[in-house]
Design a protein around this motif. Structure first.
Motif, short mmCIF file in Angstrom:
data_model
loop_
_atom_site.label_atom_id
_atom_site.label_comp_id
_atom_site.label_asym_id
_atom_site.label_seq_id
_atom_site.Cartn_x
_atom_site.Cartn_y
_atom_site.Cartn_z
N LYS A 1 -3.20 -1.33 -14.12
CA LYS A 1 -3.34 -1.47 -12.94
C LYS A 1 -4.56 -0.49 -12.41
N GLU B 1 3.97 -2.54 -6.80
CA GLU B 1 2.48 -3.13 -6.62
C GLU B 1 2.03 -3.92 -7.46
N ALA B 2 1.24 -4.82 -6.87
CA ALA B 2 0.36 -5.62 -7.89
C ALA B 2 -0.43 -4.96 -8.63
N SER B 3 -1.57 -5.80 -9.24
CA SER B 3 -2.22 -5.29 -10.35
C SER B 3 -3.51 -3.98 -9.75
N HIS B 4 -3.59 -4.17 -8.43
CA HIS B 4 -4.41 -3.24 -7.58
C HIS B 4 -3.60 -2.40 -6.62
N VAL B 5 -3.63 -1.00 -7.07
CA VAL B 5 -2.74 -0.13 -6.24
C VAL B 5 -3.66 0.47 -5.31
N CYS C 1 -1.11 4.14 -13.45
CA CYS C 1 -1.76 2.80 -13.17
C CYS C 1 -2.21 2.47 -14.44
N MET D 1 0.69 -1.29 0.02
CA MET D 1 -0.08 0.12 -0.05
C MET D 1 0.97 1.35 0.14
N LEU D 2 0.52 2.28 -0.69
CA LEU D 2 1.17 3.62 -0.89
C LEU D 2 0.59 4.53 0.18
N GLY E 1 6.71 3.66 -6.41
CA GLY E 1 5.85 2.76 -5.48
C GLY E 1 5.02 1.82 -6.47
N VAL E 2 4.47 2.56 -7.33
CA VAL E 2 3.44 1.67 -8.39
C VAL E 2 4.03 0.52 -8.80
#
Length: 88
Positions: A61, A27-31, A56, A1-2, A23-24
């Protein structure tokens, strides 16, 4: 999580955006962005979130903003962009 900082005005926008964009990639597919820490901000906070959203989308994402302060949500509504920043 950002996470957003406590203060996000024009003065901090560029550095905050750079940190979030870095940070993006991790992250996985959901930011998810935690906006709860945000206490002092101006419309630059919306600009940062919109640019994060664009990044994203380019990376295929999704973006979700958690704990958006009511006043920031009001600004998003005022500018007609509330639908672009999904909240939980």
């Amino acid at each position: 999580m950002l996470s957003l900082p406590v203060e996000l005005t024009h003065k901090q926008a560029r550095a905050c955006l750079a940190q979030l964009l870095a940070g993006v990639e991790a992250e996985a597919s959901h930011v998810i962005v935690d906006a709860k820490p945000l206490q002092r901000f101006d419309s630059s906070a919306l600009a940062v979130l919109l640019e994060l959203r664009r990044t994203c989308i380019k990376a295929s994402k999704s973006l979700e903003v958690q704990g958006m302060p009511p006043h920031l949500g009001d600004l998003a509504t005022l500018y007609g962009i509330e639908g672009l920043l999904p909240r939980s």
